[in-house]
Design a protein around this motif. Structure first.
Motif, PDB file in Angstrom:
ATOM      1  N   GLY A   1       1.527  -9.376 -16.785  1.00 22.57           N
ATOM      2  CA  GLY A   1       2.226 -10.659 -16.876  1.00 22.57           C
ATOM      3  C   GLY A   1       2.392 -11.302 -15.511  1.00 22.57           C
ATOM      4  N   TRP A   2       2.580 -10.459 -14.474  1.00 22.27           N
ATOM      5  CA  TRP A   2       2.634 -10.993 -13.114  1.00 22.27           C
ATOM      6  C   TRP A   2       1.316 -11.690 -12.773  1.00 22.27           C
ATOM      7  CZ3 TRP A   2       5.339  -7.710  -8.828  1.00 22.27           C
ATOM      8  CH2 TRP A   2       6.583  -7.246  -9.292  1.00 22.27           C
TER       9      TRP A   2
ATOM     10  N   GLY B   1       0.745 -14.750 -15.417  1.00 25.75           N
ATOM     11  CA  GLY B   1       1.744 -15.777 -15.138  1.00 25.75           C
ATOM     12  C   GLY B   1       1.585 -16.356 -13.747  1.00 25.75           C
TER      13      GLY B   1
ATOM     14  N   SER C   1      -1.405 -18.708 -13.753  1.00 27.79           N
ATOM     15  CA  SER C   1      -1.041 -19.947 -14.452  1.00 27.79           C
ATOM     16  C   SER C   1      -0.160 -20.815 -13.564  1.00 27.79           C
ATOM     17  CB  SER C   1      -0.302 -19.621 -15.752  1.00 27.79           C
ATOM     18  OG  SER C   1      -1.118 -18.884 -16.638  1.00 27.79           O
TER      19      SER C   1
ATOM     20  N   SER D   1      -2.669 -25.167 -16.770  1.00 23.30           N
ATOM     21  CA  SER D   1      -2.066 -23.854 -16.516  1.00 23.30           C
ATOM     22  C   SER D   1      -2.109 -22.988 -17.765  1.00 23.30           C
ATOM     23  CB  SER D   1      -0.625 -24.019 -16.034  1.00 23.30           C
ATOM     24  OG  SER D   1       0.238 -24.450 -17.069  1.00 23.30           O
TER      25      SER D   1
ATOM     26  N   GLY E   1      -4.233 -19.339 -18.356  1.00 24.12           N
ATOM     27  CA  GLY E   1      -3.691 -18.104 -18.911  1.00 24.12           C
ATOM     28  C   GLY E   1      -4.504 -17.598 -20.086  1.00 24.12           C
TER      29      GLY E   1
ATOM     30  N   LEU F   1       6.777 -19.875 -15.672  1.00 24.42           N
ATOM     31  CA  LEU F   1       5.538 -19.278 -16.180  1.00 24.42           C
ATOM     32  C   LEU F   1       5.445 -17.810 -15.795  1.00 24.42           C
ATOM     33  CD1 LEU F   1       3.069 -22.189 -15.357  1.00 24.42           C
ATOM     34  CD2 LEU F   1       3.473 -21.264 -17.645  1.00 24.42           C
ATOM     35  N   TRP F   2       5.720 -17.519 -14.537  1.00 20.82           N
ATOM     36  CA  TRP F   2       5.622 -16.135 -14.046  1.00 20.82           C
ATOM     37  C   TRP F   2       6.605 -15.218 -14.755  1.00 20.82           C
ATOM     38  CZ3 TRP F   2       8.599 -13.640  -9.681  1.00 20.82           C
ATOM     39  CH2 TRP F   2       8.066 -12.373  -9.366  1.00 20.82           C
TER      40      TRP F   2
ATOM     41  N   HIS G   1       5.798 -14.745 -18.728  1.00 22.63           N
ATOM     42  CA  HIS G   1       4.684 -13.846 -19.025  1.00 22.63           C
ATOM     43  C   HIS G   1       5.054 -12.387 -18.789  1.00 22.63           C
ATOM     44  CE1 HIS G   1       1.192 -16.341 -20.044  1.00 22.63           C
ATOM     45  NE2 HIS G   1       1.755 -17.278 -19.289  1.00 22.63           N
ATOM     46  N   SER G   2       5.912 -12.138 -17.812  1.00 19.21           N
ATOM     47  CA  SER G   2       6.319 -10.757 -17.509  1.00 19.21           C
ATOM     48  C   SER G   2       7.326 -10.238 -18.527  1.00 19.21           C
ATOM     49  CB  SER G   2       6.924 -10.697 -16.096  1.00 19.21           C
ATOM     50  OG  SER G   2       6.033 -11.212 -15.148  1.00 19.21           O
TER      51      SER G   2
ATOM     52  N   GLU H   1       7.417 -15.277 -25.346  1.00 15.86           N
ATOM     53  CA  GLU H   1       7.134 -16.278 -24.327  1.00 15.86           C
ATOM     54  C   GLU H   1       7.691 -17.634 -24.744  1.00 15.86           C
ATOM     55  OE1 GLU H   1       3.330 -18.518 -22.184  1.00 15.86           O
ATOM     56  OE2 GLU H   1       2.966 -16.771 -23.464  1.00 15.86           O
TER      57      GLU H   1
ATOM     58  N   TYR I   1      10.830 -20.004 -22.944  1.00 12.48           N
ATOM     59  CA  TYR I   1      10.775 -21.420 -22.566  1.00 12.48           C
ATOM     60  C   TYR I   1      11.869 -22.212 -23.295  1.00 12.48           C
ATOM     61  CZ  TYR I   1       6.097 -20.236 -20.833  1.00 12.48           C
ATOM     62  OH  TYR I   1       5.041 -19.662 -20.167  1.00 12.48           O
TER      63      TYR I   1
END
Length: 251
Positions: free
Chosen positions: A42-43, A46, A49, A69, A73, A141-142, A145-146, A237, A241
């Protein structure tokens, strides 16, 4: 150290489309161990992206930058999780019994439920990201994803794999994880939250999403499949958001 490096690259090889050295090889044992690095992927996804968004917004409007972005991904993972989400929608939407659900999920073709679900979740992520302040989008985003991948890890560790066929693509990662590996995954999954003000509050809706979706899967098919894990990542995810947009109004 060499063995641990192989395990890391195995995770990169399985969960992304990034080319890896040939000496990594392929081993089911390594693949099962590689699950601890899933949030770390995810790092990478993300971060890529976020990087694409940052560079794109120097030239394009925010909406186009967000779209680019998201595309980055998806390309980086080969739509791995999106495909799982679509298959899960088809299976749960079109099947009544456990056998029917699993059979539909196994079909490589996408149906009406999968198409509608995929369009809705991608559109929802796009709209939510465009409603996050521009300067916060890369970080969102980062972290998303993580954290979402750690939600998948929790699901995997607390429920059982339901497919018995040996040719299943998720069979090698269906084994349980040791406490140590869960701790490693947790560190990678939760560390990015420290960079986000009040980010710990966003963990609540994400983990609630994991909990309730896992219960639903357990009730319908008695556990999880690889597609269910992909769907979990997408839902977590999205929830992140959604929570971010809601939280932003109060900080």
């Amino acid at each position: 150290m060499n063995e641990e490096l192989k395990i890391f690259f195995t995770a990169v090889q399985y969960y992304t489309r990034i080319p890896c050295p040939r000496w990594v090889g392929h081993s089911q044992d390594q693949l099962n161990e590689a699950s601890k690095y899933f949030p770390l992927m995810g790092w990478i996804v993300g971060g890529a992206s976020a990087g694409v968004f940052y560079l794109a917004q120097l030239i394009f409007p925010v909406s186009i930058s967000v779209l680019l972005s998201m595309a980055a991904g998806i390309l980086l993972t080969g739509a791995f999780h999106e495909d799982g989400f679509a298959d899960t929608c088809d299976g749960f939407g079109g099947g009544w019994t456990k056998a029917e659900v699993l059979e539909i999920m196994k079909d490589s073709r996408i149906g009406s439920y999968g198409t509608i679900g995929l369009v809705l979740i991608l559109l929802s992520k796009f709209l939510l990201l465009t409603n996050i302040p521009n300067t916060a989008i890369p970080l969102a985003l980062w972290v998303a994803h993580s954290v979402s991948r750690f939600g998948v890890t929790i699901f995997k560790c607390t429920h059982k794999y339901v497919r018995e066929n040996e040719d299943s693509k998720a069979k090698p990662i269906a084994k349980g994880m040791s406490s140590r590996n869960v701790l490693v995954a947790g560190c990678f999954g939760l560390f990015p939250v420290l960079f986000l003000n009040y980010g710990f509050l966003l963990l609540v809706p994400v983990f609630l999403t994991t909990y309730f979706f896992a219960r639903y899967c357990n009730r319908r098919i008695g556990g999880y499949t690889g597609d269910c894990l992909g769907a979990t990542q997408q839902l977590c995810e999205l929830t992140f958001y959604l929570g971010f947009v809601a939280l932003w109004k109060f900080i």
